[in-house]
Design a protein around this motif. Sequence first.
Motif, mmCIF file in Angstrom:
data_model
loop_
_atom_site.group_PDB
_atom_site.id
_atom_site.type_symbol
_atom_site.label_atom_id
_atom_site.label_comp_id
_atom_site.label_asym_id
_atom_site.label_seq_id
_atom_site.Cartn_x
_atom_site.Cartn_y
_atom_site.Cartn_z
ATOM 1 N N ALA A 16 -5.701 10.011 1.536
ATOM 2 C CA ALA A 16 -4.579 9.842 0.617
ATOM 3 C C ALA A 16 -4.900 10.338 -0.792
ATOM 4 O O ALA A 16 -3.994 10.519 -1.606
ATOM 5 N N SER A 38 0.850 -1.191 0.000
ATOM 6 C CA SER A 38 0.000 0.000 0.000
ATOM 7 C C SER A 38 0.884 1.240 0.000
ATOM 8 O O SER A 38 1.679 1.431 0.918
ATOM 9 N N ARG A 58 0.887 5.383 -0.192
ATOM 10 C CA ARG A 58 0.043 6.571 -0.025
ATOM 11 C C ARG A 58 0.793 7.878 -0.249
ATOM 12 O O ARG A 58 0.191 8.935 -0.240
ATOM 13 N N SER A 86 -2.492 12.409 -4.369
ATOM 14 C CA SER A 86 -2.290 11.359 -5.361
ATOM 15 C C SER A 86 -2.189 11.975 -6.760
ATOM 16 O O SER A 86 -3.045 12.771 -7.143
ATOM 17 N N SER A 144 -5.637 4.877 -5.797
ATOM 18 C CA SER A 144 -4.694 5.983 -5.805
ATOM 19 C C SER A 144 -3.396 5.453 -6.399
ATOM 20 O O SER A 144 -2.879 4.424 -5.955
ATOM 21 N N LEU A 201 -8.547 2.621 -1.888
ATOM 22 C CA LEU A 201 -9.262 3.460 -0.933
ATOM 23 C C LEU A 201 -10.742 3.087 -1.003
ATOM 24 O O LEU A 201 -11.412 3.338 -2.001
#
Length: 164
Positions: free
Chosen positions: A65, A9, A11, A69, A141, A112
């Motif tokens: 997040a 993941s 971010r 992005s 994202s 997300l």
Amino acid sequence: MDSIFNRVSVRKYQDKLVEPEKVEQILRAGMQAPSAYNLQPWEFFVIENADIKAKLAVSNNVLQAAKNSPLLILTAYREATKVPEYNQISLSACMENMWLEATSLGLGAVWLGIAPFTEHMQKVDEIVNLPAGLKSFALLSVGYPLRDKKVSDRFDQTRIHYVK
């Protein structure tokens, strides 16, 4: 298969746009996902607009997040399908395909979540101005990672049960 074991993941991203050919490749991967009854209920909204990203980021804490992005891909599904009960399952396979493809392209990404929370879905629908008959599902994202993130091995033998 490397993308399965290297997916993390992400971010936080570099200040660098994702090339259009990579965006298309990610979308192609999403459309290759299996879907219930092969209905392919998905629609995609590629979001690069900073104002919309900022509004999404404050719509609920899970989407924070989204603000920084470089690229957001909103997946939405058509409500009027033969088996609407499976739409979110089909979209989950689609999201995973896109995430793995982003990883294989050297990009970072994070899923997300929006669905199944009706209030969150309605807010996103309004912010993005989704056409009638569509419901938002999740945001992917995507961008170039700001730094490398360590991959953890999640294999746990104790979670495996053989039924004979």
